[in-house]
Design a protein around this motif. Structure first.
Motif, PDB file in Angstrom:
ATOM      1  N   ASN A 128       0.820  -1.212   0.000  1.00 59.97           N
ATOM      2  CA  ASN A 128       0.000   0.000   0.000  1.00 59.97           C
ATOM      3  C   ASN A 128       0.856   1.264   0.000  1.00 59.97           C
ATOM      4  O   ASN A 128       1.975   1.264   0.503  1.00 59.97           O
ATOM      5  N   ASP A 129       0.303   2.347  -0.539  1.00 63.65           N
ATOM      6  CA  ASP A 129       0.995   3.638  -0.498  1.00 63.65           C
ATOM      7  C   ASP A 129       0.858   4.291   0.873  1.00 63.65           C
ATOM      8  O   ASP A 129       1.720   5.053   1.294  1.00 63.65           O
ATOM      9  N   ILE A 130      -0.248   4.006   1.563  1.00 60.57           N
ATOM     10  CA  ILE A 130      -0.439   4.521   2.918  1.00 60.57           C
ATOM     11  C   ILE A 130      -0.810   3.348   3.818  1.00 60.57           C
ATOM     12  O   ILE A 130      -1.706   2.573   3.501  1.00 60.57           O
ATOM     13  N   THR A 131      -0.107   3.209   4.930  1.00 62.01           N
ATOM     14  CA  THR A 131      -0.375   2.136   5.887  1.00 62.01           C
ATOM     15  C   THR A 131      -0.576   2.720   7.272  1.00 62.01           C
ATOM     16  O   THR A 131       0.201   3.576   7.709  1.00 62.01           O
ATOM     17  N   PHE A 132      -1.602   2.253   7.957  1.00 61.55           N
ATOM     18  CA  PHE A 132      -1.827   2.597   9.358  1.00 61.55           C
ATOM     19  C   PHE A 132      -1.443   1.389  10.211  1.00 61.55           C
ATOM     20  O   PHE A 132      -1.989   0.299  10.021  1.00 61.55           O
ATOM     21  N   GLY A 133      -0.503   1.582  11.125  1.00 63.74           N
ATOM     22  CA  GLY A 133      -0.124   0.545  12.080  1.00 63.74           C
ATOM     23  C   GLY A 133      -0.621   0.955  13.458  1.00 63.74           C
ATOM     24  O   GLY A 133      -0.086   1.901  14.047  1.00 63.74           O
ATOM     25  N   ILE A 134      -1.640   0.279  13.948  1.00 62.07           N
ATOM     26  CA  ILE A 134      -2.313   0.695  15.184  1.00 62.07           C
ATOM     27  C   ILE A 134      -2.213  -0.419  16.226  1.00 62.07           C
ATOM     28  O   ILE A 134      -2.518  -1.580  15.933  1.00 62.07           O
ATOM     29  N   GLY A 135      -1.794  -0.069  17.432  1.00 58.26           N
ATOM     30  CA  GLY A 135      -1.705  -1.095  18.461  1.00 58.26           C
ATOM     31  C   GLY A 135      -0.909  -0.639  19.666  1.00 58.26           C
ATOM     32  O   GLY A 135      -0.403   0.490  19.702  1.00 58.26           O
ATOM     33  N   PRO A 136      -0.789  -1.513  20.668  1.00 55.20           N
ATOM     34  CA  PRO A 136      -0.159  -1.125  21.934  1.00 55.20           C
ATOM     35  C   PRO A 136       1.343  -0.908  21.833  1.00 55.20           C
ATOM     36  O   PRO A 136       1.985  -1.265  20.839  1.00 55.20           O
ATOM     37  N   ALA A 137       1.896  -0.310  22.881  1.00 57.61           N
ATOM     38  CA  ALA A 137       3.342  -0.084  22.967  1.00 57.61           C
ATOM     39  C   ALA A 137       4.084  -1.411  22.939  1.00 57.61           C
ATOM     40  O   ALA A 137       3.586  -2.425  23.408  1.00 57.61           O
ATOM     41  N   GLY A 138       5.280  -1.387  22.365  1.00 56.64           N
ATOM     42  CA  GLY A 138       6.128  -2.581  22.380  1.00 56.64           C
ATOM     43  C   GLY A 138       5.911  -3.541  21.241  1.00 56.64           C
ATOM     44  O   GLY A 138       6.494  -4.623  21.216  1.00 56.64           O
ATOM     45  N   THR A 139       5.076  -3.172  20.263  1.00 50.58           N
ATOM     46  CA  THR A 139       4.815  -4.074  19.138  1.00 50.58           C
ATOM     47  C   THR A 139       5.739  -3.807  17.947  1.00 50.58           C
ATOM     48  O   THR A 139       5.661  -4.516  16.948  1.00 50.58           O
ATOM     49  N   GLY A 140       6.609  -2.807  18.061  1.00 51.41           N
ATOM     50  CA  GLY A 140       7.575  -2.536  16.989  1.00 51.41           C
ATOM     51  C   GLY A 140       7.027  -1.683  15.860  1.00 51.41           C
ATOM     52  O   GLY A 140       7.623  -1.632  14.780  1.00 51.41           O
ATOM     53  N   LYS A 141       5.913  -0.995  16.091  1.00 50.47           N
ATOM     54  CA  LYS A 141       5.269  -0.195  15.035  1.00 50.47           C
ATOM     55  C   LYS A 141       6.237   0.822  14.416  1.00 50.47           C
ATOM     56  O   LYS A 141       6.396   0.889  13.205  1.00 50.47           O
ATOM     57  N   THR A 142       6.860   1.611  15.289  1.00 42.28           N
ATOM     58  CA  THR A 142       7.730   2.692  14.815  1.00 42.28           C
ATOM     59  C   THR A 142       9.034   2.137  14.268  1.00 42.28           C
ATOM     60  O   THR A 142       9.463   2.500  13.167  1.00 42.28           O
ATOM     61  N   TYR A 143       9.670   1.250  15.014  1.00 40.38           N
ATOM     62  CA  TYR A 143      10.985   0.734  14.625  1.00 40.38           C
ATOM     63  C   TYR A 143      10.925   0.025  13.273  1.00 40.38           C
ATOM     64  O   TYR A 143      11.787   0.237  12.409  1.00 40.38           O
ATOM     65  N   LEU A 144       9.911  -0.802  13.068  1.00 44.55           N
ATOM     66  CA  LEU A 144       9.789  -1.529  11.795  1.00 44.55           C
ATOM     67  C   LEU A 144       9.464  -0.588  10.642  1.00 44.55           C
ATOM     68  O   LEU A 144       9.911  -0.809   9.512  1.00 44.55           O
ATOM     69  N   ALA A 145       8.680   0.465  10.920  1.00 43.23           N
ATOM     70  CA  ALA A 145       8.380   1.459   9.876  1.00 43.23           C
ATOM     71  C   ALA A 145       9.668   2.169   9.463  1.00 43.23           C
ATOM     72  O   ALA A 145       9.916   2.386   8.266  1.00 43.23           O
ATOM     73  N   VAL A 146      10.515   2.522  10.444  1.00 44.60           N
ATOM     74  CA  VAL A 146      11.798   3.163  10.138  1.00 44.60           C
ATOM     75  C   VAL A 146      12.694   2.197   9.362  1.00 44.60           C
ATOM     76  O   VAL A 146      13.355   2.583   8.388  1.00 44.60           O
TER      77      VAL A 146
END
Length: 323
Positions: A128-146
Motif C-alpha cells: 500500500n501507499d499509505i499504511t496505518f499501524g495501530i496497536g499497543p506499545a512494544g509491538t515494533g510499530k515505529t521501529y519496523l516502519a523506520v
C-alpha cells in the motif's frame, strides 16, 4: 489417557543444552503450557500425552530446534510466542515469520519480523501507499516502519526519509523549554532519532541530514508542502487532531509512501479534542491503496511483563467505563 507418543531425533549439530535451557527452563515453559511428559536420551526426545497435544508440542520443539540452528540460541519470549502461535493456528510455522529480512543495522544485525502481526505489517507497507499501524506499545510499530523506510532509501525506491510526530505538550509548555524551536521539539522526536541511529549509524544519518535527504521534524512543519519521492512516517498519530491528520495525509506526492503509527489507548489530547487517528480509521477504512494493520497484545516483543501490564490496564479501564 497419556498413551500416545512421538519422537524427535535432534541433529548432533544442535546443542540439547541450548534447547533445554539453563536448569531445563525452556522445557519447563512447555510443560507449564501443555500436559505432556518430555523425556530425552542421547539425541532423542520423547513426547508422551494425548495425541493432539503431543503433536502441538512436537511442532513447538521442532520450531525451537530450527531457530537454534539458524540463530544459535533461543529466548523465553520466542518460546512463549511459538507456543501461543501453535495453540491458535497449528499450520503457522514461526520460522516462516522470521525468514524474510527487512534490512540490516549499521552494526550488521539483521532486522526481521518477530511476530505474525509484524510480518503482516511489513507486507501491508509493501502493498500500500499509505499504511496505518495501530496497536499497543512494544509491538515494533515505529521501529519496523523506520526499518522499511531505510530499506526503501537504500534501494533508491525513494529519495528521502521524513519522520514526524505531533509535539503534544505533555505537562510542559514548549515556551518554557530552553533553546530554539528545534531544541524545544527534539525531546518529542527522540524515539525517531534513536531508531535511525540504530539502523543507519550516526555518521551515515548525519551525512544524509546535511544533504537534506533525511528530515526529522514536528508535524507542524508539514503544512503547505507537497512531498514527492519520499518515505514519510507519522508517529504517535493518536495525538493528532482531525485537522492535522487530514493535513498530513494530503501532503503525499508522486512516488511517496506513508506509514502512520499510533496507539488509540494512549491519547494525550486536551479534553474535547478527538483523535485524528481514530477518525481516520473510520473514514478511510474502505479506500483502496490504504492498508490497516491492528497489532494485538501477543505482538508485544518487549519484556513478557509488558503483555501482562497491558491486559491489567485494559481490565481496569473496562471496569471504569462500566461505572
Amino acid at each position: 489417557m497419556h498413551n500416545y507418543e512421538e519422537k524427535i531425533t535432534v541433529n548432533e549439530s544442535i546443542s540439547l543444552s541450548k534447547l533445554y535451557g539453563d536448569f531445563d527452563k525452556n522445557i519447563k515453559i512447555i510443560r507449564n503450557n501443555f500436559d505432556v511428559e518430555i523425556l530425552s536420551r542421547n539425541n532423542e526426545i520423547r513426547i508422551i500425552g494425548e495425541k493432539e497435544i503431543v503433536n502441538i508440542v512436537k511442532n513447538v520443539i521442532a520450531q525451537m530446534i530450527e531457530i537454534i540452528r539458524i540463530e544459535g540460541n533461543i529466548n523465553e519470549q520466542k518460546i512463549t510466542y511459538i507456543i501461543n502461535l501453535n495453540k491458535e493456528n497449528k499450520k503457522v510455522n514461526y520460522n516462516e515469520i522470521i525468514k524474510e529480512a527487512i534490512t540490516v543495522t549499521a552494526s550488521g544485525r539483521t532486522i526481521k519480523p518477530k511476530t505474525l502481526g509484524q510480518k503482516r505489517y511489513i507486507n501491508t507497507i509493501k502493498e500500500n501507499d499509505i499504511t496505518f499501524g495501530i496497536g499497543p506499545a512494544g509491538t515494533g510499530k515505529t521501529y519496523l516502519a523506520v526499518a522499511a523506510a531505510v530499506n526503501a532509501f537504500r534501494k533508491k525506491e525513494v529519495e528521502r526519509i521524513i519522520l514526524t510526530r505531533p509535539a503534544v505538550e505533555a505537562g510542559e509548555k514548549l515556551g518554557f523549554l530552553p533553546g530554539d524551536l528545534q531544541d524545544k521539539v527534539d525531546p518529542y522526536l527522540r524515539p525517531l532519532y534513536d531508531a535511525l541511529f540504530d539502523i543507519m549509524g550516526t555518521e551515515n544519518y548525519l551525512r544524509n541530514v546535511d544533504k537534506r535527504l533525511i528530515e526529522v521534524a514536528p508535524l507542524a512543519y508539514m503544512r503547505g508542502r507537497t512531498i514527492d519521492s519520499s518515505f514519510i512516517i507519522l508517529d504517535e498519530a493518536q495525538n493528532t487532531t482531525h485537522e492535522q491528520m487530514k493535513m498530513f495525509l494530503t501532503r503525499l506526492g508522486y512516488g511517496s509512501k506513508a506509514v502512520i503509527t499510533g496507539d488509540i489507548t494512549q491519547i494525550d489530547l486536551p479534553n474535547g479534542k478527538k483523535s485524528g487517528l481514530k477518525l481516520a480509521a473510520k473514514i478511510l477504512k474502505d479506500v483502496k491503496g490504504i492498508g490497516f494493520l491492528y497489532f494485538e497484545k501477543k505482538d508485544v516483543v518487549r519484556h513478557k511483563l509488558v503483555q501482562d501490564i497491558i491486559k491489567a490496564y485494559e481490565k481496569f479501564e473496562k471496569k471504569e467505563e462500566k461505572r
